[in-house]
Design a protein around this motif. Structure first.
Motif, PDB file in Angstrom:
ATOM      1  N   GLU A  20       5.819   6.299   3.829  1.00 10.71           N
ATOM      2  CA  GLU A  20       4.430   6.466   3.395  1.00 10.71           C
ATOM      3  C   GLU A  20       3.481   5.583   4.189  1.00 10.71           C
ATOM      4  O   GLU A  20       2.263   5.753   4.119  1.00 10.71           O
ATOM      5  CB  GLU A  20       4.316   6.176   1.899  1.00 10.71           C
ATOM      6  CG  GLU A  20       5.229   7.067   1.059  1.00 10.71           C
ATOM      7  CD  GLU A  20       5.049   6.908  -0.442  1.00 10.71           C
ATOM      8  OE1 GLU A  20       4.253   6.059  -0.868  1.00 10.71           O
ATOM      9  OE2 GLU A  20       5.710   7.656  -1.188  1.00 10.71           O
ATOM     10  N   ASP A  30       1.898   1.737 -10.151  1.00  8.73           N
ATOM     11  CA  ASP A  30       2.005   2.985  -9.402  1.00  8.73           C
ATOM     12  C   ASP A  30       1.121   4.084  -9.993  1.00  8.73           C
ATOM     13  O   ASP A  30       0.560   4.895  -9.254  1.00  8.73           O
ATOM     14  CB  ASP A  30       3.463   3.435  -9.301  1.00  8.73           C
ATOM     15  CG  ASP A  30       4.195   3.385 -10.629  1.00  8.73           C
ATOM     16  OD1 ASP A  30       3.702   2.754 -11.576  1.00  8.73           O
ATOM     17  OD2 ASP A  30       5.281   3.978 -10.731  1.00  8.73           O
ATOM     18  N   GLY A  31       0.991   4.103 -11.301  1.00  7.40           N
ATOM     19  CA  GLY A  31       0.110   5.094 -11.916  1.00  7.40           C
ATOM     20  C   GLY A  31      -1.328   4.909 -11.479  1.00  7.40           C
ATOM     21  O   GLY A  31      -2.032   5.876 -11.145  1.00  7.40           O
ATOM     22  N   VAL A  74       0.800  -1.228   0.000  1.00  6.57           N
ATOM     23  CA  VAL A  74       0.000   0.000   0.000  1.00  6.57           C
ATOM     24  C   VAL A  74       0.835   1.283   0.000  1.00  6.57           C
ATOM     25  O   VAL A  74       0.267   2.381   0.069  1.00  6.57           O
ATOM     26  CB  VAL A  74      -1.001   0.035   1.182  1.00  6.57           C
ATOM     27  CG1 VAL A  74      -2.023  -1.089   1.034  1.00  6.57           C
ATOM     28  CG2 VAL A  74      -0.309  -0.022   2.521  1.00  6.57           C
ATOM     29  N   GLN A  88      -2.278   3.432  -8.748  1.00  6.41           N
ATOM     30  CA  GLN A  88      -2.368   3.739  -7.311  1.00  6.41           C
ATOM     31  C   GLN A  88      -2.534   5.242  -7.054  1.00  6.41           C
ATOM     32  O   GLN A  88      -3.142   5.629  -6.070  1.00  6.41           O
ATOM     33  CB  GLN A  88      -1.114   3.210  -6.587  1.00  6.41           C
ATOM     34  CG  GLN A  88      -1.162   1.687  -6.398  1.00  6.41           C
ATOM     35  CD  GLN A  88       0.102   1.146  -5.771  1.00  6.41           C
ATOM     36  OE1 GLN A  88       1.204   1.389  -6.270  1.00  6.41           O
ATOM     37  NE2 GLN A  88      -0.028   0.403  -4.699  1.00  6.41           N
ATOM     38  N   GLU A  89      -1.975   6.051  -7.918  1.00  5.29           N
ATOM     39  CA  GLU A  89      -2.179   7.495  -7.761  1.00  5.29           C
ATOM     40  C   GLU A  89      -3.643   7.893  -7.949  1.00  5.29           C
ATOM     41  O   GLU A  89      -4.143   8.807  -7.290  1.00  5.29           O
ATOM     42  CB  GLU A  89      -1.362   8.260  -8.812  1.00  5.29           C
ATOM     43  CG  GLU A  89       0.136   8.174  -8.634  1.00  5.29           C
ATOM     44  CD  GLU A  89       0.900   8.759  -9.820  1.00  5.29           C
ATOM     45  OE1 GLU A  89       2.105   8.990  -9.667  1.00  5.29           O
ATOM     46  OE2 GLU A  89       0.293   8.971 -10.894  1.00  5.29           O
ATOM     47  N   THR A 107      -4.351   2.501  -0.252  1.00  8.32           N
ATOM     48  CA  THR A 107      -3.060   3.024  -0.693  1.00  8.32           C
ATOM     49  C   THR A 107      -2.734   4.341   0.020  1.00  8.32           C
ATOM     50  O   THR A 107      -3.588   5.215   0.134  1.00  8.32           O
ATOM     51  CB  THR A 107      -3.100   3.238  -2.212  1.00  8.32           C
ATOM     52  OG1 THR A 107      -3.287   1.965  -2.841  1.00  8.32           O
ATOM     53  CG2 THR A 107      -1.820   3.866  -2.715  1.00  8.32           C
ATOM     54  N   SER A 108      -1.501   4.449   0.465  1.00  8.73           N
ATOM     55  CA  SER A 108      -1.054   5.677   1.134  1.00  8.73           C
ATOM     56  C   SER A 108      -1.083   6.844   0.157  1.00  8.73           C
ATOM     57  O   SER A 108      -0.638   6.727  -0.986  1.00  8.73           O
ATOM     58  CB  SER A 108       0.367   5.485   1.654  1.00  8.73           C
ATOM     59  OG  SER A 108       0.838   6.683   2.233  1.00  8.73           O
ATOM     60  N   LYS A 109      -1.540   7.966   0.634  1.00  8.76           N
ATOM     61  CA  LYS A 109      -1.676   9.131  -0.246  1.00  8.76           C
ATOM     62  C   LYS A 109      -0.764  10.281   0.170  1.00  8.76           C
ATOM     63  O   LYS A 109      -0.960  11.422  -0.277  1.00  8.76           O
ATOM     64  CB  LYS A 109      -3.148   9.591  -0.238  1.00  8.76           C
ATOM     65  CG  LYS A 109      -4.094   8.591  -0.939  1.00  8.76           C
ATOM     66  CD  LYS A 109      -3.806   8.544  -2.444  1.00  8.76           C
ATOM     67  CE  LYS A 109      -4.464   7.381  -3.155  1.00  8.76           C
ATOM     68  NZ  LYS A 109      -4.167   7.369  -4.580  1.00  8.76           N
ATOM     69  N   VAL A 110       0.218   9.998   1.023  1.00  7.93           N
ATOM     70  CA  VAL A 110       1.072  11.104   1.469  1.00  7.93           C
ATOM     71  C   VAL A 110       2.345  11.261   0.627  1.00  7.93           C
ATOM     72  O   VAL A 110       3.088  12.224   0.832  1.00  7.93           O
ATOM     73  CB  VAL A 110       1.495  10.945   2.947  1.00  7.93           C
ATOM     74  CG1 VAL A 110       0.273  10.834   3.855  1.00  7.93           C
ATOM     75  CG2 VAL A 110       2.430   9.771   3.125  1.00  7.93           C
ATOM     76  N   GLY A 111       2.615  10.341  -0.255  1.00  9.71           N
ATOM     77  CA  GLY A 111       3.875  10.467  -0.966  1.00  9.71           C
ATOM     78  C   GLY A 111       3.733  10.213  -2.450  1.00  9.71           C
ATOM     79  O   GLY A 111       3.022  10.912  -3.161  1.00  9.71           O
ATOM     80  N   ALA A 112       4.425   9.174  -2.913  1.00  7.59           N
ATOM     81  CA  ALA A 112       4.495   8.917  -4.349  1.00  7.59           C
ATOM     82  C   ALA A 112       3.134   8.672  -4.986  1.00  7.59           C
ATOM     83  O   ALA A 112       2.950   8.949  -6.167  1.00  7.59           O
ATOM     84  CB  ALA A 112       5.397   7.708  -4.600  1.00  7.59           C
ATOM     85  N   TYR A 113       2.178   8.159  -4.206  1.00 10.49           N
ATOM     86  CA  TYR A 113       0.895   7.772  -4.800  1.00 10.49           C
ATOM     87  C   TYR A 113      -0.203   8.777  -4.485  1.00 10.49           C
ATOM     88  O   TYR A 113      -1.390   8.471  -4.610  1.00 10.49           O
ATOM     89  CB  TYR A 113       0.494   6.371  -4.345  1.00 10.49           C
ATOM     90  CG  TYR A 113       1.571   5.330  -4.560  1.00 10.49           C
ATOM     91  CD1 TYR A 113       2.395   5.367  -5.690  1.00 10.49           C
ATOM     92  CD2 TYR A 113       1.777   4.311  -3.652  1.00 10.49           C
ATOM     93  CE1 TYR A 113       3.382   4.419  -5.884  1.00 10.49           C
ATOM     94  CE2 TYR A 113       2.761   3.353  -3.848  1.00 10.49           C
ATOM     95  CZ  TYR A 113       3.568   3.423  -4.959  1.00 10.49           C
ATOM     96  OH  TYR A 113       4.544   2.485  -5.145  1.00 10.49           O
ATOM     97  N   ALA A 114       0.165   9.972  -4.078  1.00 10.75           N
ATOM     98  CA  ALA A 114      -0.826  11.029  -3.853  1.00 10.75           C
ATOM     99  C   ALA A 114      -1.555  11.303  -5.165  1.00 10.75           C
ATOM    100  O   ALA A 114      -0.987  11.142  -6.249  1.00 10.75           O
ATOM    101  CB  ALA A 114      -0.120  12.286  -3.371  1.00 10.75           C
ATOM    102  N   PRO A 115      -2.814  11.722  -5.084  1.00  8.42           N
ATOM    103  CA  PRO A 115      -3.541  12.011  -6.324  1.00  8.42           C
ATOM    104  C   PRO A 115      -2.886  13.165  -7.059  1.00  8.42           C
ATOM    105  O   PRO A 115      -2.455  14.142  -6.448  1.00  8.42           O
ATOM    106  CB  PRO A 115      -4.943  12.402  -5.826  1.00  8.42           C
ATOM    107  CG  PRO A 115      -4.819  12.630  -4.364  1.00  8.42           C
ATOM    108  CD  PRO A 115      -3.604  11.917  -3.874  1.00  8.42           C
ATOM    109  N   PRO A 116      -2.777  13.055  -8.381  1.00  3.85           N
ATOM    110  CA  PRO A 116      -2.229  14.177  -9.155  1.00  3.85           C
ATOM    111  C   PRO A 116      -3.170  15.381  -9.059  1.00  3.85           C
ATOM    112  O   PRO A 116      -4.363  15.224  -8.788  1.00  3.85           O
ATOM    113  CB  PRO A 116      -2.193  13.651 -10.597  1.00  3.85           C
ATOM    114  CG  PRO A 116      -2.691  12.256 -10.584  1.00  3.85           C
ATOM    115  CD  PRO A 116      -3.158  11.911  -9.232  1.00  3.85           C
TER     116      PRO A 116
END
Lengths: 249, 249, 249, 249, 249, 249
Positions: free
Chosen positions: B174, C82-83, B106, C85-86, C219-228
């Motif tokens: 994360e 990863d895309g 995750v 997951q964002e 999915t964690s949203k604080v780093g690489a996978y934050a929503p664009p």
């Protein structure tokens, strides 16, 4: 100087073999005291038996009542070194790590040759955790079982020399560390046959604890090996609570 | 499905806490059986106690006589998982590894937050050996001793949240894996405060053994975890030989 | 629970095969919805097609208008996890990573067996990026082309079993992950022949997303996978702009 | 020599900026042709947009009908380089990798400075996959959003110089690679302020493809970058099928 | 542009060979000045001779009194590049590293083929220290001695092609870097026979220093390559103090 | 036993200091012979001077005509150990590596503290090449120049203790290796102040060569350290050809 050399196996004959190897390699002023656990496997062959041996070795050392200057943990790649380092201040050196240290001083790469195959995993893990695996060319094992080795030691020696040869020729090892204790003449046979230094971990460990004691170095107590809080531990030391004539599985 | 959740500590109240966490996270059809060793430390805090716990956990599982489908080893980063895997076929999942697996699913990176400092070394070693350390941003520990935590749980929780915050803000974690069992409300507090997923290893391990059983996967027996040769082992199983009313140190 | 299993290929028959594998392995309460991209290669065989598939899979998921709880990305080692997951909060598990996670839970080392050779590079890269490569003994590929496999599936299966055997015997793999979907009977044949657990990534991924959903993990949203950031993107979603009857190359 | 410099963004002004950087750094005999995808994000900021850009870049190059000698992929750390390498023989160099190669030639360590924070993950992954991360001291990002940068470029430049300073002073970077295209004067400002070489990936990539062409080197076709089998791919090339006046999200 | 290409050997014929390779690969406007040390081995074959060559190369460059723009250190994997970088500002590129950089631009993996076996260790160390070893599939050496190579160059070439073939077929190398200077026709023979790009380090290094000079990049002086304090050094430069007609060993 | 301790610097006073450290730590039966090169820098501070020192040390040892049993290379992280190992059979131990070996025996992690900053790079490279860097928590340097250290040794000592404190408190080092020779009282001051073992490389190296000689181990001659072919080398040994009263730069 007084060095405890603690066999991880409960076999008295193996303890005697290890004691001889230790004494043969020790400096003139060093007294070797060979010990073995009060419980556990005669010959440690797997992770389960190794954990049991770790506890057995720690139990044996903490119930030992004489003075000593250092401890050699004589189980090639077995568990327990860090646990023992927590409980005592004197240097503790494990024989697989000792062999790797020595090998890195006299060659660019080294291999470990051991029996049986499953021991290779334990050795690899030990070297990886100790941070000594980068110059390790390979950990090779003969596929002989313990029974076959007992039945035919000449065959076993040939198998070990064969793996050592592959380590030198295919893996480009420059030094061989022996991961199996007590085959008389094995080191000489490999050196003669392959022309490489061969290291027995017991001898290396004895010389290295001598060096550490000579340098007045003791285990660091500021981090991972700090003494645990004093507390009551149920059943500890195990050797004081075990009734060994009791029911076996 | 019947899952053994084996506490590494001999504290019955901690076993109860772990059982609650396991049940809260288990699927509807899963029965949780919570066990604890017959000997060892009330609370495992160091490598020595961890080796003793490894043997205690293995002893408890092999002397357990009922049917079960999988085992959760509930000691965050403690020893013994591989030893147990040798002795049984059913899947064995350790909670530190389970937390890391879930975290990597995750998030891109994760940190472990634990108490006290010395536990961090054990967790780092566990992750390194398991090959799960590459996406680990940090293993952080509060410097509180166990006594301080007992005396002031609110302070402890704040210290843990503080380390989790540093993990997120400075180490770019994360996901947070909690390396300390049983602080009610801690997960919710961290998620609320930092907005990151928080993983409790017990829950993750229970769900993962359910998954493995559902996939009909059992531990591989062709290599490191092959069953040991059958042999007599002196004093084993320890729980059958220990006289626990006997002399303590 | 409703799980989207998204094939990376545009072949409807492959989507059906994947759906069957997913349903065979899912828990009782899990509904599998099998999807495939609106454009791209029938069978993804290279990096170019994999990038196109990544976009096709993301397009398919973001234009899907029903409720779902998790996504399985069913392309062994393909791009795009990863895309995706964002863009969504629900857990996303890719099948190559899922197989590796499962393998590390039931064995010390694992190998991936795939076809053809060039796929091995993609799998190695996926495992390296995911931080799951340390316990990977090898990624082995048969050198059969797709055409040969189609022409002679028995030959293909023998070739795969042959590589699996080398993985076990020479690379010391303890678990085999299958990097090729949909050969009926292949898992059983390997297990029978080699005695090792065999993992199909689709099944593992389905069980792992069930586990994550059961643990309330997103999915964690604080780093690489934050929503664009929300923004207009020319031509997106592609499926709304493509005139697929138009000119082909 | 004719070099295609392909912007990953669909912003014409950014393509012009990149073209200027390429021409400023090219050798006398090199003609720069600046291209951009027919679809995708104006400014690529996340993995999803990067996958779309990869497909857009590949689409643009394979539909380009003139002669060329090499391609520069002008998206710092974006996807697609390997996909493009499969489809053409001419050398392809990506600008993040080019910057790292150049940095390793003029310093012992380097850092990348980029905006925003989430780009750092993409850059780290790119360097790790390319095997160029070992001499990377850090990937640092300002926490400015794109909007803030547009609103106040002076502030942005100061923030970038600030991160470069931390890279040099705290991470011991000896060279700075700029991970953000097109801030006039930025390189000079950093070199003046910190005394370190500063590398712009576009310029480095142009010079390196010139070098490869000069050496008669083309992409290897025996392994991962071998041409894919010829086959019909649904909707490909996308630019031939897209109706871009159609419905947007 | 004026580039010093410094042979590490004191053999004038090898210097001439290297000069030809450099000129063949240089851009039109580049003048090649080929130099060699005033002392040291005719052909550097081991670490001792390599250290001596490092000092010889540095001595030669710092006593060179003409203008130059860059230096190529023409000893495959030999010592001294960092020492030279401390003493001058102009770019210095070593040919083993140059070959690796070029290889990583045109293939996913590369192998180095060299003679004799002991050179492989030096090459591996150079690549490891430079942080360029991760995409290195293997460093292979023929086991021919220098004498055998001189006696039978056709045999030598066949041995090298044989190792290159193993690199491609067994190690999955996609590019071959030649670690032995000056076998006319070798590159063409390997490319023809194996279909892979072959890289000669001298050519690559010349093109890369051209690129660096074109980008106005000079060696970073803020860290490891900062100029040493000015001080008297006994016997330095050695070439000014040596009486080479004097007593030899 | 007779041990050559070879200073890498040409300063006679530093040679005397090193000799005292060696003698203070040597076993009773060990005779220390302290040597220094015939040419090179008074104090080696950079890579260039280190290469020159490597050659100077090798020259000094091969022109030494008395019997000896082992060599200690007394330059913390300096070059030349492998070159010397090629030329002689007796064990050669370098003091930075010796310190790391000893540190890993008495602690889980260690840091090196050195002056000045640029030396840290050399030490890191030495440890990386030797495969001893995994348990290295940090290499820290004071930013004092040599001149400042000479002017104010008390300030220097405080600066070193300060870095050692940061190593323990921030990097979690459990052992400190001193990378600067000859500050009387420094070890005691650090141990008193921080409670950690402090290791001086000279002492450790002396004890380790004693151990190797005691174990009858000599440098392996089958691989990287095999003796070079005998050949005429122009100007070698340098000390026989240098006219040191001649022209200086």
């Amino acid at each position: 100087m007084r060095v405890l050399v603690v066999n991880v196996n409960t076999s008295a004959s193996m303890t005697a073999t290890i004691a001889r190897a230790a004494r043969r390699n020790a400096s003139a002023g060093t007294e070797i005291v060979a010990l073995q656990p009060a419980f556990g496997a005669e010959g440690v062959d797997c992770a389960f038996e190794s954990y049991l041996a770790a506890v057995g070795v720690i139990d044996r050392v903490v119930t030992y009542r004489e003075r000593y200057d250092a401890v050699v943990l004589a189980g090639f790649g077995e568990h327990g070194r860090d646990g023992l380092q927590e409980l005592i201040d004197a240097p503790v050196v494990e024989i697989c790590e000792a062999a790797a240290h020595a090998a890195m001083m006299v060659g660019r790469t080294y291999s470990v040759v051991t029996t049986p195959r499953r021991s290779a995993a334990a050795v690899e893990d030990r070297l990886r955790l100790a941070g000594l695996d980068q110059r390790c060319a390979s950990v090779r094992a003969t596929d002989l079982g313990t029974a076959e080795i007992d039945r035919d030691p000449v065959l076993a020696m040939e198998a070990i020399i064969g793996e050592a040869r592959l380590a030198v020729e295919e893996d480009h090892a420059e030094v061989i560390c022996l991961g199996c204790a007590g085959m008389a003449g094995l080191e000489e046979a490999i050196t003669e046959s392959l022309g490489v230094p061969v290291i027995d971990g017991v001898g290396a460990a004895v010389r290295f604890v001598e060096a550490l004691v000579g340098l007045n170095l003791r285990t660091s107590k500021v981090g991972a090996y700090a003494p645990p809080e004093r507390k009551e531990i149920m059943g500890w030391p195990l050797s004081h609570h075990l009734q060994l004539g009791g029911p076996h599985r």
